[in-house]
Design an enzyme around this catalytic site. Structure first.
Site, PDB file in Angstrom:
ATOM      1  N   VAL A   1       3.923  -0.878   4.138  1.00 40.33           N
ATOM      2  CA  VAL A   1       2.790  -1.383   4.519  1.00 40.33           C
ATOM      3  C   VAL A   1       2.236  -2.125   3.577  1.00 40.33           C
ATOM      4  O   VAL A   1       2.298  -1.876   2.314  1.00 40.33           O
ATOM      5  CB  VAL A   1       1.930  -0.030   4.980  1.00 40.33           C
ATOM      6  CG1 VAL A   1       0.443  -0.613   5.358  1.00 40.33           C
ATOM      7  CG2 VAL A   1       2.306   0.863   5.963  1.00 40.33           C
TER       8      VAL A   1
ATOM      9  N   LYS B   1       2.332  -3.670   8.654  1.00 46.63           N
ATOM     10  CA  LYS B   1       3.631  -2.799   8.490  1.00 46.63           C
ATOM     11  C   LYS B   1       4.777  -3.748   8.866  1.00 46.63           C
ATOM     12  O   LYS B   1       4.755  -4.295  10.025  1.00 46.63           O
ATOM     13  CB  LYS B   1       3.565  -1.502   9.210  1.00 46.63           C
ATOM     14  CG  LYS B   1       4.762  -0.651   9.180  1.00 46.63           C
ATOM     15  CD  LYS B   1       4.576   0.877   9.455  1.00 46.63           C
ATOM     16  CE  LYS B   1       4.548   1.063  11.117  1.00 46.63           C
ATOM     17  NZ  LYS B   1       4.675   2.403  11.399  1.00 46.63           N
TER      18      LYS B   1
ATOM     19  N   GLY C   1       8.842   1.705   8.036  1.00 44.58           N
ATOM     20  CA  GLY C   1       8.570   0.424   7.371  1.00 44.58           C
ATOM     21  C   GLY C   1       7.425   0.523   6.276  1.00 44.58           C
ATOM     22  O   GLY C   1       7.044   1.496   5.698  1.00 44.58           O
TER      23      GLY C   1
ATOM     24  N   LEU D   1       0.924  -1.333   0.008  1.00 45.81           N
ATOM     25  CA  LEU D   1       0.036  -0.223  -0.007  1.00 45.81           C
ATOM     26  C   LEU D   1       0.901   1.298   0.085  1.00 45.81           C
ATOM     27  O   LEU D   1       0.487   2.228  -0.466  1.00 45.81           O
ATOM     28  CB  LEU D   1      -0.817   0.326   1.260  1.00 45.81           C
ATOM     29  CG  LEU D   1      -2.023  -1.011   1.248  1.00 45.81           C
ATOM     30  CD1 LEU D   1      -2.685  -0.984   2.570  1.00 45.81           C
ATOM     31  CD2 LEU D   1      -2.977  -0.837   0.110  1.00 45.81           C
ATOM     32  N   GLY D   2       2.096   0.957   0.615  1.00 49.18           N
ATOM     33  CA  GLY D   2       3.096   2.215   0.691  1.00 49.18           C
ATOM     34  C   GLY D   2       4.031   2.168   1.704  1.00 49.18           C
ATOM     35  O   GLY D   2       4.107   0.929   2.273  1.00 49.18           O
TER      36      GLY D   2
ATOM     37  N   ASP E   1       6.469  13.495  14.501  1.00 45.66           N
ATOM     38  CA  ASP E   1       6.565  13.410  13.239  1.00 45.66           C
ATOM     39  C   ASP E   1       4.932  13.702  12.847  1.00 45.66           C
ATOM     40  O   ASP E   1       4.462  13.016  12.026  1.00 45.66           O
ATOM     41  CB  ASP E   1       6.895  12.071  13.004  1.00 45.66           C
ATOM     42  CG  ASP E   1       7.507  12.142  11.417  1.00 45.66           C
ATOM     43  OD1 ASP E   1       7.562  13.166  11.038  1.00 45.66           O
ATOM     44  OD2 ASP E   1       7.448  11.005  10.747  1.00 45.66           O
TER      45      ASP E   1
END
Length: 733
Positions: free
Chosen positions: A425, A439, A423, A417-418, A535
Site C-alpha cells: 500500500v 494498493k 499487496g 504505508l504498509g 480474513d
C-alpha cells in the site's frame, strides 16, 4: 530602516531583503528565460514564493519536499518564505548548495553580554557555512567570541576591537580591529554561543560617552559590498541602532543514500567521510539535478564571455560546443561549406524522423501492452459492471497508470504505508490534491490478480460507513492497482499490542467492536449476495483520525447467493483467527467470520495477541485459553487492568460471554453477526446486565430471517452481472 552602527550608515532589514529580493528576481528571470522547459519543482508543486525560486528538494506543501527541506510561504503584509521553525529565507542556490537567511544581530548598551545563535535543528541537513560567513563585532575595547556547541576550545572564533583618541587609522576601509573586528568561523554547526567581554586598556581613552556593542554572523559577500559604502565616524560606536538582522548563509547536503534524479547530473561529496552529498548538472547542462529531466542542455554560443570561441564560428552541440575554423571567401570552399551544412541538416532531419518513428512505435507498443493487461485483468467486464449501475459508476472510477504514477512519485519506496497478504500500500496525492491509499499486488501471478479483481467487485458494490471505500482501480499495469480512501490512524492491532503510545479506552474499544460488527453483519445480510470476508483480524480493521473503525482487505473474500449457507473452498485465513470447523471441513460459512470476530473481542478485552507464548508452550491460542478461563469464571486473570480501572468490568463480562459464544467449536452454536451487533449495541447503550447472560446461542435462539430478507439502505448489489464476473475471474480455491 537605516541604522547607525559604529558611526556608519548600515542598510536596514527591509533594505537587505529588497537587495536580496532584487537579485533573486533577476536570477529567477534569467533562469526562466534560459530554461523555459526545465522544471525546478515536483509536478503540481509551487516553484516560487514571491520572487524567491523554490527548487526541489525544497518545497512548499505536503509531498512537495524531501525530508527536512519543508518551507512555508506566508502571505500577510508582505509575502515571506520561512523554514518550518520560523527562520526567514532570502534565497536558495542549488549549484552552491546554500540558503541565505535573515540572521539576528546581538546588541547591547553594555560592553559585556552573552547570547545564543540557533539555526535549524541539529538533526536537519543545514549548517552555518564557515566558507561563506564571517563573525563580526562592533564596540570599544571588547573581545568577542563565537563558541561552537560540543567542539574543542581551539575552534573558537575570536576577535578584539579597540577605540583610541587618534582617528587617523579609523578611516581605513578594512575591518582592522579599531572600533570593529571580524574573524572566520572555524566549524560548520547549527548552534553557537556568542560571548562579548570588556577589556581594560589604560593607555587609550574613548572620546565620547556613547557606547554600543553588537555581534553577528554575516554573509561575507554582502558585508564586503556594503562595507565599501560605510562612512566612518571618529567614534566607532552606535547609539541608536535600528538594525535587527543581517543576511547569513547556511550550507545543506543530503544523505549518501540519495540518488540524483536527472540523467545529466552527477554526485559529489561534501565532507571527508563521504556521508553527505550534493548533486550538480553535468558540464553543458543547467537546471535542477534533483528531479527527473531537471538538467537541460544550454546554448554555449549565447554566452561568449563564459564559452569563448575566438578563432572560428561557435556551433552548439548537445552538452557542449565547438569552434569551426573560419574559411576564406573563395567560391569553392563556400560551396563545400554549403554542401556540408545541407548534408548535415539532411542527416539531422533523417535522424529526427527515425527518432520520431521509433518513439511512435514505442508508444504504440506501450498502448497495446496496456490494452492487453486491461483485458487480462478483466477490465472489459469491470467496465460493463460499472456502466450498468449509476450508483456504482458514481463511486468507482477507472484510473490511468500515468495518474497513479504521478500520485505516488513513480511508486517511491518512501511513499509505502504498509503491506498485507495481497499487496503493498502506497500513499498517493491525486491531481486534485486528494490523499488516497493505493494498493499494488506483490507478485505477477493470476491468483493474486484474481483476488484483486474479486476485491474490486465486492467493494464497488459496497456502501457502508464502516467498510473502507474503494474510489477506483487501474487495470493497465501488469498487476492491478486499487485506490482506496486514506485512513490516517493505522490498524487496530497497532493500538492493542504495544506499538502505539496512545492506549484505547474501554469506551473506544467497545465502540470499535460495535462498528466492526455492523460492517460484517452488513456484508453477511444486507444485500442480495452475501459476502464472507474470510480474513477478519485486527490488522484488517483500520482506524480514522476519530478512531472510527473501517474493515479492509477483501482480497480473500467470497460472495455467495442469499439462499446458500456455505461453500467448499481451499482453506485461507490467518493463524490464530482461523475457524477450526472451516479448517477441518473446508466449508466456508458466515459463522467462520463470527469465530474470527470472537478472537478480536478477546483481544479487545485482554490486549493479548491471538497467538502468544506461555510457560507451558511456545505458541498458545488466545481463543482456547480465553474460553477456558471464562468457563472457570477466571475472567479477571486475563482481563486488561485498564478496563477495571475505568469501571467497565460489568460490561466487559457481558462482552466476554459474547466472545465465548462466538468462539464455539461448532458453527451452529455461534450467534449470527446480526445477533452479535444487537448485543454490542445493548452493551454500548448500557441495556445488557449480568442477569441476561449469553452463554450459548444456537440456530433457534434468535430468528433473524426477517433481517436477512431486508436489503438494507446502505448499498445494493447486482446479482447476475456480479456472479458472471466472479465466475470469470476466480480460480478454484
Amino acid at each position: 530602516r537605516v541604522a547607525m552602527l559604529s558611526g556608519m550608515t548600515i542598510p536596514s532589514s527591509s533594505s537587505i531583503r529588497a537587495a536580496v529580493g532584487t537579485i533573486g528576481a533577476v536570477v529567477l528571470q534569467l533562469l526562466v528565460a534560459a530554461l523555459a522547459e526545465a522544471p525546478i519543482a515536483l509536478p503540481g508543486c509551487p516553484d516560487s514564493c514571491s520572487d524567491i525560486a523554490v527548487p526541489y528538494p525544497f518545497g512548499i506543501g505536503e509531498g512537495c519536499f524531501y525530508e527536512g527541506f519543508d518551507l512555508t510561504c506566508q502571505k500577510q503584509h508582505r509575502t515571506k518564505l520561512f523554514f518550518g521553525d520560523g527562520m526567514e529565507v532570502l534565497g536558495i542556490s542549488l549549484p552552491e548548495g546554500i540558503v541565505r537567511i535573515d540572521s539576528n544581530v546581538f546588541q547591547s548598551v553594555s560592553p559585556d553580554f552573552n547570547g545564543t545563535w540557533s539555526g535549524p535543528p541539529a538533526t536537519s541537513p543545514f549548517t552555518v557555512s564557515s566558507r561563506y560567513n564571517w563573525f563580526v563585532a562592533y564596540g570599544c575595547n571588547i573581545v568577542a567570541q563565537l563558541i561552537p556547541y560540543g567542539t574543542a576550545v581551539g575552534n573558537i572564533s575570536t576577535c578584539a576591537s579597540m577605540c583610541v583618541d587618534s582617528v587617523e587609522d579609523i578611516s581605513s576601509p578594512m575591518c582592522s580591529g579599531i572600533g570593529r573586528c571580524r574573524a572566520p568561523i572555524s566549524w560548520d554547526l547549527t548552534s553557537y554561543r556568542v560571548q562579548v567581554t570588556h577589556m581594560a586598556v589604560q593607555q587609550y581613552t574613548v572620546t565620547t560617552s556613547l557606547k554600543h556593542t553588537a555581534a553577528f554572523i554575516v554573509d561575507k559577500a554582502w558585508f564586503s559590498i556594503f562595507q565599501k559604502n560605510i562612512e566612518l565616524d571618529p567614534v566607532p560606536m552606535c547609539q541608536h541602532c535600528g538594525i535587527q538582522s543581517v543576511p547569513a548563509v547556511l550550507e545543506w547536503s543530503l544523505h549518501s543514500k540519495f540518488r540524483c534524479q536527472s540523467s545529466n547530473s552527477f554526485t559529489y561529496k561534501v565532507d571527508n567521510n563521504h556521508r553527505r552529498i550534493r548533486c550538480n548538472c553535468s558540464r553543458g547542462y543547467e537546471g535542477n539535478p534533483y528531479i527527473a529531466d531537471g538538467c537541460q542542455d544550454i546554448d554555449e554560443c549565447q554566452r561568449p564571455d563564459v564559452y569563448p570561441c575566438q578563432h572560428g564560428v561557435c556551433i552548439n552541440m548537445l552538452g557542449t560546443y565547438r569552434c569551426s575554423a573560419k574559411k576564406s571567401s573563395s567560391s569553392l570552399p563556400g560551396l563545400i561549406t554549403v554542401i556540408a551544412i545541407s548534408a548535415g541538416f539532411g542527416l539531422l532531419f533523417s535522424l529526427l524522423g527515425v527518432a520520431k518513428i521509433t518513439n511512435k512505435l514505442k508508444q504504440q507498443r506501450v498502448k497495446k501492452s496496456r490494452q492487453n493487461f486491461f483485458k487480462k485483468n478483466h477490465g472489459l467486464l469491470l467496465q460493463q459492471l460499472i456502466s450498468s449501475s449509476k450508483d456504482i459508476a458514481e463511486r468507482t472510477r477507472i484510473f490511468s497508470l500515468e495518474e497513479l504514477e504521478q500520485a505516488t512519485n513513480k511508486f517511491d519506496h518512501n511513499r509505502i504505508l504498509g503491506g498485507g497478504g495481497h499487496g503493498t500500500v502506497y500513499k498517493g496525492i491525486l491531481s486534485d490534491q486528494h490523499v488516497v491509499a493505493i494498493k499494488k499486488a506483490k507478485i505477477v501471478v493470476q491468483r493474486e490478480i484474481d483476488q484483486f479483481i474479486n476485491e474490486v467487485v465486492i467493494l464497488s458494490q459496497t456502501n457502508h460507513r464502516n467498510v473502507v471505500k474503494l474510489f477506483g482501480c487501474c487495470l493497465e499495469a501488469e498487476v492491478p492497482l486499487l485506490v482506496y480512501e486514506f485512513i490516517s490512524n493505522g490498524t487496530l492491532a497497532f493500538y492493542l499490542h504495544g506499538q502505539s503510545e496512545n492506549h484505547l479506552s474501554w469506551k473506544d474499544r467497545l465502540r470499535i467492536a460495535l462498528e466492526t460488527a455492523r460492517a460484517i453483519a452488513y456484508l453477511h445480510s444486507a444485500a442480495s449476495i452475501s459476502v464472507y470476508h474470510r480474513d477478519i483480524k485486527c490488522a484488517n480493521v483500520l482506524l480514522t483520525d476519530t478512531l472510527t473503525a473501517k474493515v479492509s482487505d477483501f482480497g480473500a473474500s467470497r460472495s455467495i447467493a442469499i439462499d446458500e449457507t456455505g461453500i467448499l473452498t481451499a482453506v485461507q485465513g490467518t493463524y490464530g483467527y482461523l475457524d477450526p470447523e472451516y479448517y477441518y471441513t473446508s466449508r466456508l460459512t458466515e459463522k467462520s467470520d463470527v469465530y474470527s470476530f470472537g478472537v478480536i473481542l478477546a483481544e479487545l478485552l485482554t490486549k493479548v495477541t491471538p497467538v502468544f507464548s506461555s510457560h507451558s508452550s511456545e505458541g498458545t491460542s488466545l481463543a482456547s485459553h480465553f474460553v477456558s478461563l471464562i468457563r472457570d469464571n477466571r475472567l479477571l486473570d486475563i482481563l486488561d487492568s485498564q478496563i477495571i480501572e475505568e469501571g467497565g468490568a460489568q460490561d466487559a463480562e457481558v462482552v466476554a460471554r459474547l466472545a465465548e459464544a462466538c468462539l464455539s467449536l461448532k458453527g451452529e452454536e455461534r450467534p449470527t453477526m446480526r445477533q452479535v451487533e444487537t448485543t454490542l449495541e445493548d452493551v454500548h447503550n448500557s441495556k445488557v446486565h449480568l442477569d441476561s447472560p449469553i452463554t450459548r446461542v444456537n440456530q433457534n435462539a434468535i430468528n433473524d430471517q426477517s433481517y436477512k430478507g431486508n436489503k438494507g439502505d446502505e448499498g445494493t448489489r447486482l446479482y447476475s452481472l456480479e456472479k458472471e464476473f466472479i465466475q470469470s475471474s476466480e480460480i478454484p480455491r
